[in-house]
Enzyme design. Structure first.
Site, PDB file in Angstrom:
ATOM      1  N   HIS A 214     -10.799  -5.558 -15.219  1.00  0.00           N
ATOM      2  CA  HIS A 214     -10.382  -5.480 -14.280  1.00  0.00           C
ATOM      3  C   HIS A 214      -9.668  -3.728 -14.411  1.00  0.00           C
ATOM      4  CE1 HIS A 214      -6.608  -5.899 -11.325  1.00  0.00           C
ATOM      5  NE2 HIS A 214      -6.134  -5.093 -11.594  1.00  0.00           N
ATOM      6  N   GLU A 215      -9.119  -3.500 -15.265  1.00  0.00           N
ATOM      7  CA  GLU A 215      -8.579  -1.916 -15.303  1.00  0.00           C
ATOM      8  C   GLU A 215      -9.902  -0.260 -15.032  1.00  0.00           C
ATOM      9  OE1 GLU A 215      -5.346  -0.937 -14.706  1.00  0.00           O
ATOM     10  OE2 GLU A 215      -5.261  -2.928 -15.145  1.00  0.00           O
TER      11      GLU A 215
ATOM     12  N   HIS B 113     -10.807  -0.626 -11.469  1.00  0.00           N
ATOM     13  CA  HIS B 113      -9.799   0.679 -10.813  1.00  0.00           C
ATOM     14  C   HIS B 113     -10.540   1.685 -11.311  1.00  0.00           C
ATOM     15  CE1 HIS B 113      -7.112  -1.139  -9.603  1.00  0.00           C
ATOM     16  NE2 HIS B 113      -6.195  -1.971 -10.118  1.00  0.00           N
TER      17      HIS B 113
END
Ligand SMILES: [Zn+2]
Length: 702
Positions: free
Chosen positions: A496-497, A500
């Site tokens: 997820h990160e 980003h």
């Protein structure tokens, strides 16, 4: 999963970078902020930056920024895009430089000095932003450029930037009379102090509480849960015991495995009452005041409520659209959750437990139900999710999709000694970004996981400035002598990160200021999570940490089947928090509420079942004080997008380079400089459909 990407919030008007002109000032030469960062790729020289350097650099940053704004305002030339919009974009570069470093460090590596600076600097930033945002002469010039934009031959990015900037000024109160502008300034300054206090109180509650147990309390707890707990106890001066904290990697495994119902209840009570204990960390009054002030501000600016004010520039546009979606999903989730309760109650009854399932029992019986129905538990998976393997698998996925490579940097300054650094190179070998990863919890770190930037992408004098990105996690710290083994949720958080981070490293914006819609910002991150559990990808990275064997096919299959497990619960708790957020922020001024009563009455009315507590209760709901106010729905909103987007890959093959290339070009490169729906349709060929999302969480049959 816990995803707190606070720094994605676009704090417009001060987010600008440029080597500053500093000919006449006298500088403390030992302050690293007053010279170019003479380091690998110009990353911040972390080892030289001391707490005492921040305040002078902030002060100088404010002074330089004010001078640059004054130059724009006092110019007698006719306003143009170049002499107004671009000049504004390039102003305040020293401030941006110090602020980026400070913000990242205050989240991941804080201490008493930094916390004090945070309290001191936060109203000053707010005042500085207001000085720009409420500057009538500056606004008059921007309005002139906006009114006459057809004469400036602007490219699409310039048009989008101008339009968003102009609207932001209007929303910042540029159209208010001087008296109302003063009111607005005062509200903003109060809010900035209150929101920082709120966060620090949550951190205070987390750091104060320890559940310490001796050998009589160990029943059910596996070794992987006990090893870190033993270290926490040692650190707390209680050798021979085990201690659990309110940080998610500590409390949730305890709730999942401890056979001691009373202890589970105890730690869960502590967790769900953070900020609600009537002590020095109590957040009830602070939150009530925050909500009242926001409602007052919305009214002052001509909006019905805070939600309407916040949602105007988002993909969702208005609270009606959010409520419609959430209410539809809520109706589907509650029956599924009730069914899960019934299944767990059966286990309790069968085992002769003479009690009804309570919220603090959920994780324990969910784990039993999972073993029963899916014969799968985190401990079985963990040996295959050794951190180093997972990390290199992730980098391989990125390479297969986008052709980028990651070179470990060994001589690069680090934001914390535990962090690791990579140079990211593009397909043609050119430098793309520096990426840090910082994996384990410590008292100086906020909870959760996030991505933030020490330097963002832009173009300066025709030359690209490359980003310096950090990804920060709170993964279970390995016990002594054993490697870090992750849960599936932690693996997803890593992806997820990293999603980003990809978004950040592929940006092609020319200007420092970009306008990323907050309900679109989770698309790149949530999309990446899909790769983590694909069988083809598991085969690449999920190797047993001792034997090196790949994850057995039966386990991969079980993992796939388990994706419908506990969906009623996990979605209900997230929808509940999202709806609470909107409920607080659709209140109309004047607002005077008792937080505990409001929360209870709202959930009763909504029909939240007694076995589930909202993912965040009010007094530790840091998202809604940390920039996600009226925005927590964004995770769900983005889930609709990411499931639909991943379908594009599924259709062509999950490593299809054409689809990945289109995604990079149409979405990631344009994020912040183009309308979200327009970008999405360019990539996908059509507007997002809800169906893949509903199908993937088991709420819709094929
Ligand atoms: Zn995120």
């Amino acid at each position: 999963m816990e995803n707190l990407s606070k720094l994605f919030i676009i704090t417009a008007l001060v987010a600008m970078t440029l080597p500053s002109c500093k000919e006449e000032q006298v500088f403390d030469k030992s302050n690293p902020f007053f010279s170019e960062f003479n380091t690998t790729f110009g990353v911040p020289p972390f080892n030289q930056i001391l707490a005492k350097h921040y305040l002078p650099a902030f002060d100088q940053g404010f002074a330089e920024g004010r001078k640059e704004i004054e130059a724009i305002v006092s110019s007698r030339k006719k306003p143009t895009f170049e002499n107004t919009i671009v000049a504004l974009d390039k102003s305040g570069s020293l401030l941006t430089k110090v602020r980026s470093v400070f913000n990242c460090q205050a989240l991941a590596n804080t201490n008493d000095s930094l916390q004090n600076i945070e309290i001191e600097i936060s109203p000053k930033i707010s005042a500085y932003q207001d000085e720009i945002g409420l500057n009538p002469e500056l606004f008059r010039k921007i309005k002139f450029v906006w009114d006459n934009q057809s004469k400036f031959n602007l490219n699409p990015e310039q048009k989008y930037t101008l339009d968003n900037l102009y609207k932001e000024f209007v929303r910042n109160g540029a159209n208010l009379n001087p008296e109302d502008q003063e009111k607005l300034k005062s509200i903003n300054q109060k809010l900035s102090v209150l929101t920082v206090q709120f966060d620090q109180n949550v951190l205070g509650e987390n750091n104060t509480y320890r559940l310490v147990i001796d050998k009589n309390g160990l029943a059910g707890l596996p070794e992987t849960v006990l090893a870190p707990a033993e270290e926490v106890a040692n650190a707390a001066g209680q050798p021979g015991k085990w201690a659990f904290t309110l940080q998610r990697p500590s409390i949730f495994p305890f709730l999942q495995y401890s056979e001691n119902r009373e202890l589970r209840h105890q730690i869960f009570q502590a967790y769900t009452n953070r900020g609600n204990n009537g002590n020095e960390f109590d957040n009830n009054k602070i939150l009530a005041e925050i909500i009242a002030l926001r409602a007052e501000r919305a009214k002052l600016l001509g909006y019905k409520n805070h939600s309407d004010f916040v949602l105007e520039p988002r993909m969702a546009k208005e609270s009606e659209n959010v409520l419609n979606l959430l209410n539809r999903l809520w109706e589907k989730a509650i029956p599924v959750a009730k069914n899960e309760v019934a299944e767990m109650q059966k286990i309790i009854d069968r085992e002769g437990g003479k009690f009804k399932l309570e919220p603090s029992d959920w994780w324990y019986y969910a784990e039993k139900l999972r073993k029963e129905k899916y014969d799968l538990n985190d401990e079985e998976l963990k040996p295959y999710f050794e951190l180093e393997n997972v990390k290199s698998g992730l980098l391989t996925v990125a390479n297969k999709l986008f052709g980028i490579t990651f070179i470990p940097l060994t001589d690069c300054p680090l934001p914390h000694p535990e962090a690791v650094a990579f140079e990211v190179k593009d397909t043609n070998g050119s430098h793309l970004a520096v990426l840090y990863m910082d994996f384990f919890p410590r008292d100086s770190k906020q909870q959760g996981a996030w991505q933030s930037t020490y330097r963002t992408h832009q173009v300066l004098k025709g030359k690209e400035v490359t980003p310096v990105i950090t990804t920060v996690f709170n993964f279970s710290r390995p016990g002594e002598g054993s490697p870090a083994l992750l849960t599936m949720e932690e693996v997803s958080t890593l992806y997820h990160e990293f999603g980003h981070a990809l978004d950040e490293m592929f940006h092609k914006n020319a200007y420092n200021q970009t306008f990323i819609a907050t309900d679109f910002v989770e698309l790149p991150s949530q999309l990446m999570e899909h790769w983590a559990s694909e069988p083809e990808v598991l085969n690449m990275y999920a190797k047993h940490f001792q034997t090196g064997e790949p994850m057995p096919a039966t386990l991969v299959e079980k993992l796939k089947n388990s994706s419908f497990f506990n969906q009623g619960f996990s979605n209900t708790e997230i929808y509940a928090a999202s709806l609470l957020d909107i409920a607080f922020h659709t209140l109309e001024a004047p607002v005077d509420i008792d937080i505990q009563r409001f929360e209870k009455e709202y959930f009763d009315k909504l029909g939240l079942i007694p076995e589930i507590v909202s993912r965040y209760r009010s007094t530790y709901f840091s998202h809604i004080t940390g920039g996600y106010d009226s925005g927590y729905y964004g995770y769900t909103w983005a889930a609709v997008l990411d499931n639909d987007a991943f379908d594009a890959f599924k259709e062509k093959g999950i490593f299809d380079k054409t689809t990945a290339g289109s995604y990079r070009k149409n979405v990631l490169e344009n994020n912040g400089i183009m309308d979200p729906m327009e970008m999405y349709v360019k990539f996908r060929g059509h507007e997002p459909s809800e169906k893949p999302y509903l199908r993937n969480i088991g709420f819709l049959a094929d």
